[in-house]
Design a protein around this motif. Structure first.
Motif, PDB file in Angstrom:
ATOM      1  N   UNK A   1      -2.476 -13.027  27.840  1.00  0.00           N
ATOM      2  CA  UNK A   1      -2.494 -14.572  28.266  1.00  0.00           C
ATOM      3  C   UNK A   1      -4.016 -14.988  27.990  1.00  0.00           C
ATOM      4  N   UNK A   2      -4.870 -14.149  28.257  1.00  0.00           N
ATOM      5  CA  UNK A   2      -6.319 -14.840  28.074  1.00  0.00           C
ATOM      6  C   UNK A   2      -6.526 -15.284  26.633  1.00  0.00           C
ATOM      7  N   UNK A   3      -6.000 -14.918  25.865  1.00  0.00           N
ATOM      8  CA  UNK A   3      -6.068 -15.443  24.248  1.00  0.00           C
ATOM      9  C   UNK A   3      -5.164 -16.482  23.919  1.00  0.00           C
ATOM     10  N   UNK A   4      -4.038 -16.808  24.814  1.00  0.00           N
ATOM     11  CA  UNK A   4      -3.315 -17.873  24.445  1.00  0.00           C
ATOM     12  C   UNK A   4      -2.523 -18.880  25.335  1.00  0.00           C
ATOM     13  N   UNK A   5      -2.960 -18.695  26.715  1.00  0.00           N
ATOM     14  CA  UNK A   5      -2.409 -19.509  27.643  1.00  0.00           C
ATOM     15  C   UNK A   5      -3.147 -20.798  27.779  1.00  0.00           C
ATOM     16  N   UNK A   6      -2.253 -22.066  28.060  1.00  0.00           N
ATOM     17  CA  UNK A   6      -3.304 -23.327  28.247  1.00  0.00           C
ATOM     18  C   UNK A   6      -3.322 -23.437  29.487  1.00  0.00           C
ATOM     19  N   UNK A   7      -3.124 -22.502  30.475  1.00  0.00           N
ATOM     20  CA  UNK A   7      -3.632 -22.569  31.777  1.00  0.00           C
ATOM     21  C   UNK A   7      -4.898 -21.779  32.233  1.00  0.00           C
ATOM     22  N   UNK A   8      -6.014 -22.318  32.536  1.00  0.00           N
ATOM     23  CA  UNK A   8      -7.348 -21.953  32.561  1.00  0.00           C
ATOM     24  C   UNK A   8      -7.054 -20.828  33.664  1.00  0.00           C
ATOM     25  N   UNK A   9      -6.274 -21.268  34.767  1.00  0.00           N
ATOM     26  CA  UNK A   9      -6.292 -20.086  35.869  1.00  0.00           C
ATOM     27  C   UNK A   9      -5.624 -18.814  35.606  1.00  0.00           C
ATOM     28  N   UNK A  10      -4.694 -19.177  34.513  1.00  0.00           N
ATOM     29  CA  UNK A  10      -3.793 -17.961  34.138  1.00  0.00           C
ATOM     30  C   UNK A  10      -4.662 -17.139  33.180  1.00  0.00           C
ATOM     31  N   UNK A  11      -5.679 -17.897  32.285  1.00  0.00           N
ATOM     32  CA  UNK A  11      -6.359 -17.053  31.680  1.00  0.00           C
ATOM     33  C   UNK A  11      -7.516 -16.224  32.385  1.00  0.00           C
ATOM     34  N   UNK A  12      -8.097 -16.907  33.234  1.00  0.00           N
ATOM     35  CA  UNK A  12      -8.882 -16.215  34.290  1.00  0.00           C
ATOM     36  C   UNK A  12      -8.421 -14.986  34.956  1.00  0.00           C
ATOM     37  N   UNK A  13      -7.098 -15.251  35.418  1.00  0.00           N
ATOM     38  CA  UNK A  13      -6.294 -13.945  36.140  1.00  0.00           C
ATOM     39  C   UNK A  13      -5.902 -12.910  35.016  1.00  0.00           C
ATOM     40  N   UNK A  14      -5.870 -13.342  33.880  1.00  0.00           N
ATOM     41  CA  UNK A  14      -5.448 -12.251  32.766  1.00  0.00           C
ATOM     42  C   UNK A  14      -6.676 -11.505  32.568  1.00  0.00           C
TER      43      UNK A  14
END
Length: 716
Positions: A76-89
């Protein structure tokens, strides 16, 4: 491909329905499950009764199941548009890495593994892949410090490993989320293609940027500007700013190389390079240094000649050419291809619409390897989703999904899933790469678990009036990454540990590099090409409007244009390969220090720029009296933090293998399906489940040779 009908695969694709909270919970659950498995193994065994079946196998199966979710958690940290999801990843990946370090330094587990290794390393009843697993596992514990007596040194080693994991994750996150850019007037961007200009952000009325355009450092903006912008000041500024775009990574890079050196010395190695290369095909830093040094001395004279010719071109254009600068190179290289070889990259791109290029590439892989690619769209996505919702099986609406099957000749069975995520987005991984989402393996019941693999790239987006069009070098990039994807799909291993591209780093690029040759073969260029005006009546109209022509061009690329492409394959090739040598030699320099003190005192930026000038022979800002600290290219160099440390040479050394395989087996008939399938079985299917040199020798029927590689470069 077009005729392949949708059928429901026997295995549903993974779901991408996580929230930041569920992602972190998933990581905790996976780690708890893994710890429970290992604790159970320790409780049930003693060194006296430990066997492969009671110790190694349960942990390997746990690895298999863990990988089905853990790769997605980190993806997710490489592809998600959601910054919170990238941070969680990012946070979840850090947790998983920390756990992995703790788990691979457990003394109680190592004692059992060590006992099994001593008893069973030559056990004929173990299949070869299981024996390889036992050897790698045993070596892995020793390389994680369990050969060092318990106490302060081992504790220090563990602390270093954890910090290195943090540094790697933060470094890559900084690169993915980099948002830099520069504002220019349209005049300052003179020469940049219209399709690039039309996609740039426009300055708002009433602000200091009114009437200006914002150029980012993402590839679809950066490369065309360096290649086509006629304004030297703009190219200069863009080049230097791009080299300084992630300065927060400077300290992280320095800390990483110092800690790696310290960790290697704790284990008794003279430096990090010796530690890293021991398990690769090269075996020793000396082999690597000799190879890079030999290549440098062979290529340097050619590089000097190429610069002399490019300087002449610069002088003809500008009236002066005292220097040939780094920000000159892409521009005059492109200009030379246009003037001397009639290579019009923009005209070529008209024949490589992204979508038809992909279809053409998949057709090549179908013929060569006996595969079928079925695009999964609309209602079909709902049919294969476990939730019945088509949007749940991708991470973004732009992502294309293919179910991949064997053709009739190969038994018609399911192979896996291929995802294509092709356009830039904020926060997305900024280069082109293949990511394994779920590896394949054999389950406890003996059934096959099928892989899922994704290509993550950054090609320009289509507009209402024009599709996404690829330059020829982008076609090569896409084919290369698809090559990794195919390796990932067709691999057949018992353990996820060895699946697909999980080979040694100085071999992993060879299969993809070999496939790049198809992009330089006239018949294949023809089959991949289709002029974008034939894609739809709307595009035909848009083409007429933009070209001011009534006569539609030929549907397939004309032979003269194809010949122009093929004839330019090795133009300025010495300079291209000297650039690769710069990366490889810098990598070895920072990982091969004579003493720990030396690495602590090393200025990585100065070293990077000094070596660049010395090896590539092209002037940087130091020629303008700015010294060698003008930029920090190493801070933008994700490979050296993301697994290619003391391994970047692999891009060059694996070309030796790729050239040998192509010239020996495929050059005469690139579409020979019999040889393609033999290659699939002997090289790609094996993944890392056996010594890569053995796979290579079996395929070639002999030891590999450097002859084809040096011949191809013209330095034999």
């Amino acid at each position: 491909m077009a005729g392949a009908k949708f059928q429901k695969p026997p295995q549903a694709p993974p779901l991408f329905t996580h929230t930041p909270e569920s992602l972190l919970k998933a990581a905790d659950r996976l780690l708890a499950q893994s710890k429970a498995t290992t604790d159970k193994v320790v409780a049930a065994n003693t060194p006296e009764n430990a066997t492969f079946q009671s110790v190694i196998l349960p942990m390997a199966r746990d690895d298999n199941h863990l990988s089905l979710e853990s790769h997605i958690v980190g993806f997710y940290q490489a592809v998600s548009t959601d910054a919170k999801l990238r941070d969680a990843s990012t946070e979840a990946e850090k947790k998983m890495d920390d756990f992995s370090i703790e788990a691979s330094m457990r003394e109680d587990v190592f004692q059992l593994v060590d006992a099994v290794f001593k008893k069973q390393k030559n056990d004929e009843k173990l299949d070869p892949e299981s024996r390889r697993l036992l050897e790698k596992d045993h070596k892995g514990y020793i390389r994680m410090g369990l050969g060092v007596p318990a106490g302060p040194q081992r504790d220090r080693f563990k602390a270093i490993k954890k910090r290195l994991s943090e540094l790697s994750i933060t470094f890559q996150k900084n690169l993915n989320e980099e948002q830099g850019g520069l504002w220019f007037t349209p005049q300052e961007l003179d020469g940049v293609p219209e399709d690039v200009m039309s996609n740039l952000q426009k300055g708002e009325a009433g602000t200091e940027n009114e009437g200006k355009l914002r150029l980012t450092f993402k590839y679809p903006d950066l490369f065309p500007t360096q290649k086509y912008c006629k304004v030297v000041e703009t190219r200069h500024k863009v080049f230097v700013e791009n080299e300084n775009k992630c300065n927060e990574n400077i300290a992280l890079f320095k800390e990483a190389i110092v800690l790696r050196d310290e960790a290697a010395r704790i284990l008794g190695y003279p430096n990090h390079a010796t530690f890293r290369i021991e398990d690769k095909m090269a075996k020793t830093p000396k082999t690597v240094d000799d190879f890079l040094g030999d290549l440098k001395s062979r290529l340097a004279p050619g590089g000097v000649k190429e610069i002399a010719k490019l300087k002449e071109l610069k002088k003809a254009e500008t009236g002066k050419a005292d220097n040939y600068f780094l920000w000159d190179h892409r521009f005059y290289d492109t200009l030379m291809l246009e003037k001397d070889f009639q290579l019009d990259q923009n005209r070529i791109a008209e024949y490589f619409p992204l979508q038809t290029s992909i279809e053409g590439m998949l057709k090549i892989f179908e013929e060569l390897f006996g595969l079928l690619f079925v695009k999964v769209e609309g209602e079909d996505r709902k049919a294969i989703s476990e939730t019945g919702k088509g949007e749940d099986i991708t991470w973004h609406p732009d992502v294309q999904i293919f179910s991949v099957w064997n053709d009739e000749g190969e038994g018609s069975g399911f192979v896996g899933y291929l995802y294509l995520d092709l356009h830039p987005r904020d926060g997305k991984y900024g280069h082109a790469a293949n990511f394994n989402i779920q590896p394949g393996f054999i389950t406890e019941s003996g059934e096959r678990r099928y892989p899922a693999t994704a290509l993550v790239c950054n090609f320009s987006k289509p507009s209402a009036k024009r599709p996404s069009l690829l330059k020829h070098d982008e076609v090569v990039t896409l084919f290369h990454e698809l090559g990794h994807g195919i390796h990932d799909l067709v691999a057949k291993t018992i353990y996820s540990r060895f699946h697909g591209t999980n080979t040694v780093r100085d071999f992993v690029e060879a299969p993809s590099q070999m496939l790049e040759n198809w992009c330089w073969t006239p018949s294949q260029i023809k089959s991949l090409s289709k002029h974008w005006s034939y894609l739809s009546p709307e595009y035909a109209e848009a083409w007429k409007e933009s070209s001011k022509s009534t006569e539609q061009p030929p549907e397939s690329m004309p032979d003269d244009l194809i010949n122009n492409i093929v004839n330019t394959r090795h133009v300025n090739d010495a300079l291209f390969n000297l650039r690769q040598l710069h990366f490889g030699i810098f990598d070895m320099t920072v990982h091969e220090a004579a003493s720990h003190e030396e690495i602590k005192n090393l200025d990585a930026s100065e070293t990077y720029n000094r070596l660049r000038k010395e090896i590539s022979k092209i002037d940087g800002p130091e020629a303008l009296g700015e010294g060698f600290k003008w930029g920090h290219g190493q801070a933008t160099f994700g490979h050296l933090i993301g697994g290619y440390d003391a391994g970047y040479y692999g891009y060059l050394s694996s070309q030796v293998y790729s050239a040998d395989m192509f010239y020996s087996v495929f050059k005469k008939d690139p579409m020979n399906g019999k040889e393609g399938r033999r290659y699939r079985y002997l090289v790609l299917e094996k993944g890392g489940s056996r010594d890569e040199m053995e796979s290579l020798k079996e395929f070639l029927g002999r030891e590999p040779s450097t002859e084809a590689f040096y011949k191809e470069l013209g330095v034999a």
